[in-house]
Design a protein around this motif. Structure first.
Motif, PDB file in Angstrom:
ATOM      1  N   ASN A  24       0.833  -1.196   0.000  1.00  0.00           N
ATOM      2  CA  ASN A  24       0.000   0.000   0.000  1.00  0.00           C
ATOM      3  C   ASN A  24       0.873   1.253   0.000  1.00  0.00           C
ATOM      4  OD1 ASN A  24      -2.446  -1.404   0.083  1.00  0.00           O
ATOM      5  ND2 ASN A  24      -2.347  -1.593   2.308  1.00  0.00           N
ATOM      6  N   TYR A  25       0.268   2.352  -0.416  1.00  0.00           N
ATOM      7  CA  TYR A  25       0.973   3.629  -0.455  1.00  0.00           C
ATOM      8  C   TYR A  25       1.011   4.252   0.943  1.00  0.00           C
ATOM      9  CZ  TYR A  25       0.719   3.140  -5.450  1.00  0.00           C
ATOM     10  OH  TYR A  25       0.875   2.663  -6.729  1.00  0.00           O
ATOM     11  N   PRO A  26       1.979   5.125   1.191  1.00  0.00           N
ATOM     12  CA  PRO A  26       1.988   5.814   2.489  1.00  0.00           C
ATOM     13  C   PRO A  26       0.744   6.681   2.631  1.00  0.00           C
ATOM     14  CG  PRO A  26       3.617   6.756   0.983  1.00  0.00           C
ATOM     15  CD  PRO A  26       3.109   5.505   0.334  1.00  0.00           C
ATOM     16  N   PRO A  27       0.111   6.719   3.800  1.00  0.00           N
ATOM     17  CA  PRO A  27      -1.117   7.509   3.986  1.00  0.00           C
ATOM     18  C   PRO A  27      -0.959   8.987   3.625  1.00  0.00           C
ATOM     19  CG  PRO A  27      -0.797   6.015   5.834  1.00  0.00           C
ATOM     20  CD  PRO A  27       0.449   5.934   5.004  1.00  0.00           C
ATOM     21  N   LYS A  28       0.261   9.514   3.727  1.00  0.00           N
ATOM     22  CA  LYS A  28       0.482  10.918   3.410  1.00  0.00           C
ATOM     23  C   LYS A  28       0.172  11.231   1.952  1.00  0.00           C
ATOM     24  CE  LYS A  28       3.974  11.976   6.944  1.00  0.00           C
ATOM     25  NZ  LYS A  28       5.385  12.406   7.169  1.00  0.00           N
ATOM     26  N   LEU A  29       0.242  10.230   1.078  1.00  0.00           N
ATOM     27  CA  LEU A  29      -0.026  10.477  -0.334  1.00  0.00           C
ATOM     28  C   LEU A  29      -1.475  10.903  -0.529  1.00  0.00           C
ATOM     29  CD1 LEU A  29       1.204   8.274  -3.286  1.00  0.00           C
ATOM     30  CD2 LEU A  29      -1.061   9.288  -3.292  1.00  0.00           C
ATOM     31  N   ALA A  30      -2.418  10.102  -0.032  1.00  0.00           N
ATOM     32  CA  ALA A  30      -3.833  10.439  -0.168  1.00  0.00           C
ATOM     33  C   ALA A  30      -4.162  11.738   0.546  1.00  0.00           C
ATOM     34  CB  ALA A  30      -4.703   9.299   0.372  1.00  0.00           C
ATOM     35  N   ALA A  31      -3.571  11.949   1.721  1.00  0.00           N
ATOM     36  CA  ALA A  31      -3.834  13.181   2.473  1.00  0.00           C
ATOM     37  C   ALA A  31      -3.344  14.402   1.706  1.00  0.00           C
ATOM     38  CB  ALA A  31      -3.171  13.104   3.845  1.00  0.00           C
ATOM     39  N   ALA A 189       8.004   7.593   0.342  1.00  0.00           N
ATOM     40  CA  ALA A 189       8.504   6.250   0.061  1.00  0.00           C
ATOM     41  C   ALA A 189       7.606   5.232   0.756  1.00  0.00           C
ATOM     42  CB  ALA A 189       9.942   6.094   0.524  1.00  0.00           C
ATOM     43  N   ILE A 190       7.521   4.060   0.158  1.00  0.00           N
ATOM     44  CA  ILE A 190       6.868   2.908   0.780  1.00  0.00           C
ATOM     45  C   ILE A 190       7.953   2.115   1.500  1.00  0.00           C
ATOM     46  CG2 ILE A 190       5.563   0.792   0.372  1.00  0.00           C
ATOM     47  CD1 ILE A 190       4.645   2.095  -2.300  1.00  0.00           C
ATOM     48  N   ARG A 191       7.713   1.778   2.747  1.00  0.00           N
ATOM     49  CA  ARG A 191       8.682   1.000   3.535  1.00  0.00           C
ATOM     50  C   ARG A 191       7.989  -0.202   4.153  1.00  0.00           C
ATOM     51  NH1 ARG A 191      10.071   6.380   4.185  1.00  0.00           N
ATOM     52  NH2 ARG A 191      12.261   6.854   3.745  1.00  0.00           N
ATOM     53  N   ARG A 192       8.561  -1.364   3.959  1.00  0.00           N
ATOM     54  CA  ARG A 192       8.014  -2.583   4.529  1.00  0.00           C
ATOM     55  C   ARG A 192       9.145  -3.429   5.102  1.00  0.00           C
ATOM     56  NH1 ARG A 192       4.330   0.052   3.944  1.00  0.00           N
ATOM     57  NH2 ARG A 192       2.321  -0.309   2.941  1.00  0.00           N
ATOM     58  N   ASP A 193       8.844  -4.179   6.156  1.00  0.00           N
ATOM     59  CA  ASP A 193       9.760  -5.174   6.708  1.00  0.00           C
ATOM     60  C   ASP A 193       9.166  -6.534   6.378  1.00  0.00           C
ATOM     61  OD1 ASP A 193      11.693  -3.437   7.989  1.00  0.00           O
ATOM     62  OD2 ASP A 193      10.079  -2.897   9.362  1.00  0.00           O
ATOM     63  N   TRP A 194       9.800  -7.226   5.435  1.00  0.00           N
ATOM     64  CA  TRP A 194       9.230  -8.444   4.873  1.00  0.00           C
ATOM     65  C   TRP A 194      10.145  -9.639   5.066  1.00  0.00           C
ATOM     66  CZ3 TRP A 194       7.280  -6.814  -0.680  1.00  0.00           C
ATOM     67  CH2 TRP A 194       6.000  -6.256  -0.566  1.00  0.00           C
ATOM     68  N   PRO A 195       9.544 -10.819   5.326  1.00  0.00           N
ATOM     69  CA  PRO A 195      10.318 -12.056   5.232  1.00  0.00           C
ATOM     70  C   PRO A 195      10.511 -12.439   3.765  1.00  0.00           C
ATOM     71  CG  PRO A 195       8.048 -12.561   5.776  1.00  0.00           C
ATOM     72  CD  PRO A 195       8.160 -11.058   5.769  1.00  0.00           C
ATOM     73  N   LEU A 196      11.314 -13.451   3.553  1.00  0.00           N
ATOM     74  CA  LEU A 196      11.688 -13.827   2.186  1.00  0.00           C
ATOM     75  C   LEU A 196      10.484 -14.208   1.333  1.00  0.00           C
ATOM     76  CD1 LEU A 196      13.858 -14.483   0.068  1.00  0.00           C
ATOM     77  CD2 LEU A 196      14.048 -16.765   1.093  1.00  0.00           C
ATOM     78  N   ASP A 197       9.565 -15.028   1.883  1.00  0.00           N
ATOM     79  CA  ASP A 197       8.472 -15.501   1.038  1.00  0.00           C
ATOM     80  C   ASP A 197       7.557 -14.362   0.599  1.00  0.00           C
ATOM     81  OD1 ASP A 197       7.387 -15.104   3.559  1.00  0.00           O
ATOM     82  OD2 ASP A 197       6.201 -16.948   3.555  1.00  0.00           O
ATOM     83  N   THR A 198       7.394 -13.345   1.421  1.00  0.00           N
ATOM     84  CA  THR A 198       6.563 -12.211   1.029  1.00  0.00           C
ATOM     85  C   THR A 198       7.239 -11.411  -0.079  1.00  0.00           C
ATOM     86  OG1 THR A 198       5.644 -12.080   3.253  1.00  0.00           O
ATOM     87  CG2 THR A 198       5.350 -10.158   1.844  1.00  0.00           C
ATOM     88  N   PHE A 199       8.546 -11.216   0.047  1.00  0.00           N
ATOM     89  CA  PHE A 199       9.263 -10.492  -0.995  1.00  0.00           C
ATOM     90  C   PHE A 199       9.193 -11.234  -2.325  1.00  0.00           C
ATOM     91  CE2 PHE A 199      13.277  -9.395  -3.232  1.00  0.00           C
ATOM     92  CZ  PHE A 199      13.017  -8.042  -3.429  1.00  0.00           C
ATOM     93  N   LEU A 200       9.376 -12.543  -2.303  1.00  0.00           N
ATOM     94  CA  LEU A 200       9.290 -13.323  -3.536  1.00  0.00           C
ATOM     95  C   LEU A 200       7.857 -13.366  -4.068  1.00  0.00           C
ATOM     96  CD1 LEU A 200      11.702 -16.269  -2.700  1.00  0.00           C
ATOM     97  CD2 LEU A 200      12.122 -14.327  -4.218  1.00  0.00           C
TER      98      LEU A 200
END
Length: 252
Positions: A24-31, A189-200
């Motif tokens: 998802n996009y950062p909430p600041k974008l829509a605001a 920027a979009i920032r996420r902390d992802w495990p490997l399977d989510t990134f793939l």
């Protein structure tokens, strides 16, 4: 005959995976966009996919309509009481003239027939309305070895399988024709902390991956996944993934 960007729908397969793995996009974008709009009656999200931006706009507008030509995408779109999803192309929006406060397109404008879409923007926009085109390019990883392997995969491995429109995303839409009175865009920027399977899983939603698979080159993803798993560490370890967001914002 070769299909034009408006005729080609690279995302007609796998709406469920798109909904599950696209960030998802950062909430600041829509605001930010809502703050620029002349009113908060109606916003439209064109090429909405599964509604990543659509539902965020609903927090700022009385009504939001998400348009997408793909039933598979709309079938998996995120519900919201102020959002209506409708099948339609960017070049023929089923909207009345001069009623829309915001016309947005997120990670979609590079597929449009832009002159036809812009004609629709001018038709449906109310005085002072905002048009906004958002995109995010290749992700950045938090480790030098991971970044190096990913960059080689992105540019050399599946590079030949990207459609020509991808160059517009890689340039942050800087090369995209935008014939409007342009406004400055915030740095997001979009920032996420992802495990490997989510990134793939996210990578599996890329059109270039599907093109490679259709060409009998699915081992490109398998080989890359094997290399990445060796570099990632524990598969459940979260790694920071960052996508810079680019925007073109203007008034028709």
């Amino acid at each position: 005959m070769t299909a034009t960007p408006a005729q080609t729908n690279w995302f007609d397969r796998g709406g469920g995976r798109y909904a599950a793995f696209r960030p998802n996009y950062p909430p600041k974008l829509a605001a930010h966009l809502a703050g620029l709009a002349p009113g908060h009656g109606l916003a439209v999200d064109v090429g909405c996919g599964t509604g990543q931006l659509t539902v965020q706009l609903a927090g700022h507008f009385d009504g939001v309509i998400g348009f997408d030509p793909s039933p598979a995408q709309l079938d998996h779109a995120a519900p919201h009481p102020r959002v209506t999803y409708r099948p339609a192309s960017a070049e023929a929006l089923p909207l009345p003239d001069a009623r829309t406060d915001l016309i947005a397109a997120a990670q979609a404008a590079h597929w449009f027939d832009l002159p036809a879409f812009y004609a629709e923007v001018r038709r449906v926009a109310r005085p002072g309305a905002i048009v906004a085109l958002a995109s995010y390019g290749a992700p950045r990883l938090d480790d030098a070895a991971l970044s190096d392997r990913f960059d080689r995969f992105y540019h050399d491995g599946i590079g030949p399988f990207w459609p020509p429109e991808r160059r517009l995303v890689d340039s942050g839409y800087a090369d995209l024709d935008f014939p409007f009175d342009e406004l400055p865009a915030p740095a997001l920027a979009i920032r996420r902390d992802w495990p490997l399977d989510t990134f793939l899983g996210y990578l599996s939603t890329w059109s270039a991956i599907r093109q490679a698979q259709d060409a009998g080159q699915g081992d490109l993803l398998t080989d890359f996944a094997d290399d990445l798993s060796r570099l990632w560490g524990a598969a459940d370890r979260s790694r920071r993934v960052v996508w810079p967001v680019a925007m073109r914002i203007g008034r028709p």
